[in-house]
Design an enzyme around this catalytic site. Structure first.
Site, mmCIF file in Angstrom:
data_model
loop_
_atom_site.group_PDB
_atom_site.id
_atom_site.type_symbol
_atom_site.label_atom_id
_atom_site.label_comp_id
_atom_site.label_asym_id
_atom_site.label_seq_id
_atom_site.Cartn_x
_atom_site.Cartn_y
_atom_site.Cartn_z
ATOM 1 N N TYR A 54 0.837 -1.200 0.000
ATOM 2 C CA TYR A 54 0.000 0.000 0.000
ATOM 3 C C TYR A 54 0.873 1.252 0.000
ATOM 4 O O TYR A 54 1.677 1.466 0.918
ATOM 5 C CB TYR A 54 -0.928 0.031 1.224
ATOM 6 C CG TYR A 54 -1.977 -1.055 1.256
ATOM 7 C CD1 TYR A 54 -2.252 -1.855 0.155
ATOM 8 C CD2 TYR A 54 -2.715 -1.294 2.412
ATOM 9 C CE1 TYR A 54 -3.220 -2.846 0.197
ATOM 10 C CE2 TYR A 54 -3.688 -2.284 2.460
ATOM 11 C CZ TYR A 54 -3.929 -3.060 1.350
ATOM 12 O OH TYR A 54 -4.890 -4.043 1.406
ATOM 13 N N TRP A 206 -13.062 -6.984 2.729
ATOM 14 C CA TRP A 206 -12.673 -5.644 2.290
ATOM 15 C C TRP A 206 -13.610 -5.132 1.198
ATOM 16 O O TRP A 206 -14.365 -5.891 0.614
ATOM 17 C CB TRP A 206 -11.224 -5.608 1.810
ATOM 18 C CG TRP A 206 -10.893 -6.488 0.625
ATOM 19 C CD1 TRP A 206 -10.589 -7.817 0.653
ATOM 20 C CD2 TRP A 206 -10.799 -6.090 -0.751
ATOM 21 N NE1 TRP A 206 -10.319 -8.275 -0.612
ATOM 22 C CE2 TRP A 206 -10.444 -7.241 -1.498
ATOM 23 C CE3 TRP A 206 -10.974 -4.876 -1.424
ATOM 24 C CZ2 TRP A 206 -10.252 -7.214 -2.882
ATOM 25 C CZ3 TRP A 206 -10.795 -4.849 -2.802
ATOM 26 C CH2 TRP A 206 -10.441 -5.998 -3.511
ATOM 27 N N ALA A 210 -17.896 -1.277 -2.202
ATOM 28 C CA ALA A 210 -17.589 -1.451 -3.627
ATOM 29 C C ALA A 210 -16.901 -0.215 -4.192
ATOM 30 O O ALA A 210 -17.365 0.406 -5.147
ATOM 31 C CB ALA A 210 -18.852 -1.780 -4.421
ATOM 32 N N GLU A 291 -19.990 7.673 10.276
ATOM 33 C CA GLU A 291 -21.095 7.075 9.516
ATOM 34 C C GLU A 291 -20.945 5.564 9.423
ATOM 35 O O GLU A 291 -21.903 4.813 9.635
ATOM 36 C CB GLU A 291 -21.141 7.679 8.108
ATOM 37 C CG GLU A 291 -22.259 7.100 7.238
ATOM 38 C CD GLU A 291 -22.242 7.648 5.827
ATOM 39 O OE1 GLU A 291 -23.072 7.193 5.009
ATOM 40 O OE2 GLU A 291 -21.403 8.516 5.523
#
Length: 321
Positions: A54, A206, A210, A291
């Protein structure tokens, strides 16, 4: 925050976790990333996911800086190995050489003596499974890794390496990390679920949104500043098809009817499955983190009738999932 056992192991992970993919070291600055990790920890998240590839290792460096101010024993830190991170023909894959060199590099970047979870980021057809199993077993006995697992492996591959571990008295894999969301269902529901039940494998899934499509933010086009608007994210734009957007618009209407956001609907839909130990979420702002955390309370809204409506909207798993 609710905590779930990682498969049949004794380790407990937060059912919602925070991942570093795309965001850390790339889409957001270092201070924002550190603030997100600290806020996540304050809200009860104990599992933080990463990988050596990453942002070319920068994501691990940023996470390492963030966790220095947190109690290490309270954290579950994961990273991964497979993709090219070093020069030469041995700079990728799951050979003993690359795995050993990769774990040491990851530990340096993370600033820790061990990782709790270590994933084989993909299946390596060039390395015998016994070699993979033995090097993972060695890392656990050396105390550099506590649990090992796989990511994006097929059920048959997991079953095979699990059998090799049992045959030679090695520590078997504990977890698998697949993509799983309302638009990508088949591998988890038809291939991995039976393996999880039989072998006690826990799933840390994970891309629950989407790549952001399920949030509804692309319903009317690609807004400036969104992930899909970035020059190097053309692959996300390719996934924003009229067919998918039509489905997401219906899901958005359903979420509004339930009094939750589309993102909360998507994450709650995954949380209802017992095979899932943790849903790895991403965030670029504290508001997004808040959220996502609200999805846990939304699970109770997913009655049988609501789930049937969702299936009618997105369809049952297909060969293309």
């Amino acid at each position: 925050m609710h905590y779930r056992r990682l498969g049949r192991s004794g380790l407990k992970v937060s059912e919602i976790s925070l991942g570093a993919w795309v965001t850390f070291g790339h889409q957001i600055d270092e201070k924002t990333a550190i603030d997100l990790i600290h806020a996540a920890y304050d809200h009860g998240i104990n599992y933080f996911d990463n990988a050596d590839v990453y942002a070319n290792g920068q994501a691990e460096i940023v996470m390492g800086k963030a966790i220095k101010d947190l109690p290490r024993e309270a954290l579950v830190i994961s990273t991964k190995v497979f993709w090219p991170t070093m020069p030469g023909p041995n700079g990728r894959g799951l050979s003993r050489k690359h795995v050993m060199e990769s774990i040491h590099a990851s530990l340096r970047r993370l600033g820790t003596d061990y990782v709790d979870l270590y994933f084989c980021h993909r299946y390596d057809p060039d390395t015998p499974l016994e070699e993979v199993a033995r090097v993972m077993d060695d890392l656990i006995h050396q105390g550099k890794v506590l649990y090992w697992g796989t990511s994006e492996w097929r059920g048959a591959q997991i079953t095979q390496v699990y059998g090799i571990c049992r045959q030679y008295g090695l520590i078997p894999p504990t977890m698998e990390q697949p993509q799983y969301n309302l638009l990508h269902r088949r591998r988890v529901e038809e291939d991995l679920a039976p393996v999880c039940h039989e072998l006690g494998i826990g799933l840390t899934t994970w891309s629950p949104l989407a790549y952001g499509i399920l949030t509804g933010k692309y319903n009317e086009g690609i807004p400036a500043g969104s992930r899909a608007s970035l020059p190097d994210m053309a692959w996300i734009r390719d996934m924003i098809t009229p067919e998918r957007i039509a489905k997401v618009r219906q899901l958005t209407d359903l979420a509004k009817e339930l009094g939750i956001t589309p993102a909360q609907l998507a994450i709650a839909w995954i949380l209802r499955r017992k095979e899932v130990s943790s849903v790895i979420t991403g965030a670029t702002r504290l508001e997004q983190l808040d959220e996502n955390l609200g999805a846990a309370e939304a699970v109770e809204k997913l009655t049988d009738d609501v789930l049937e409506r969702i299936d009618r909207i997105v369809g049952v798993p297909s060969e293309n999932d």
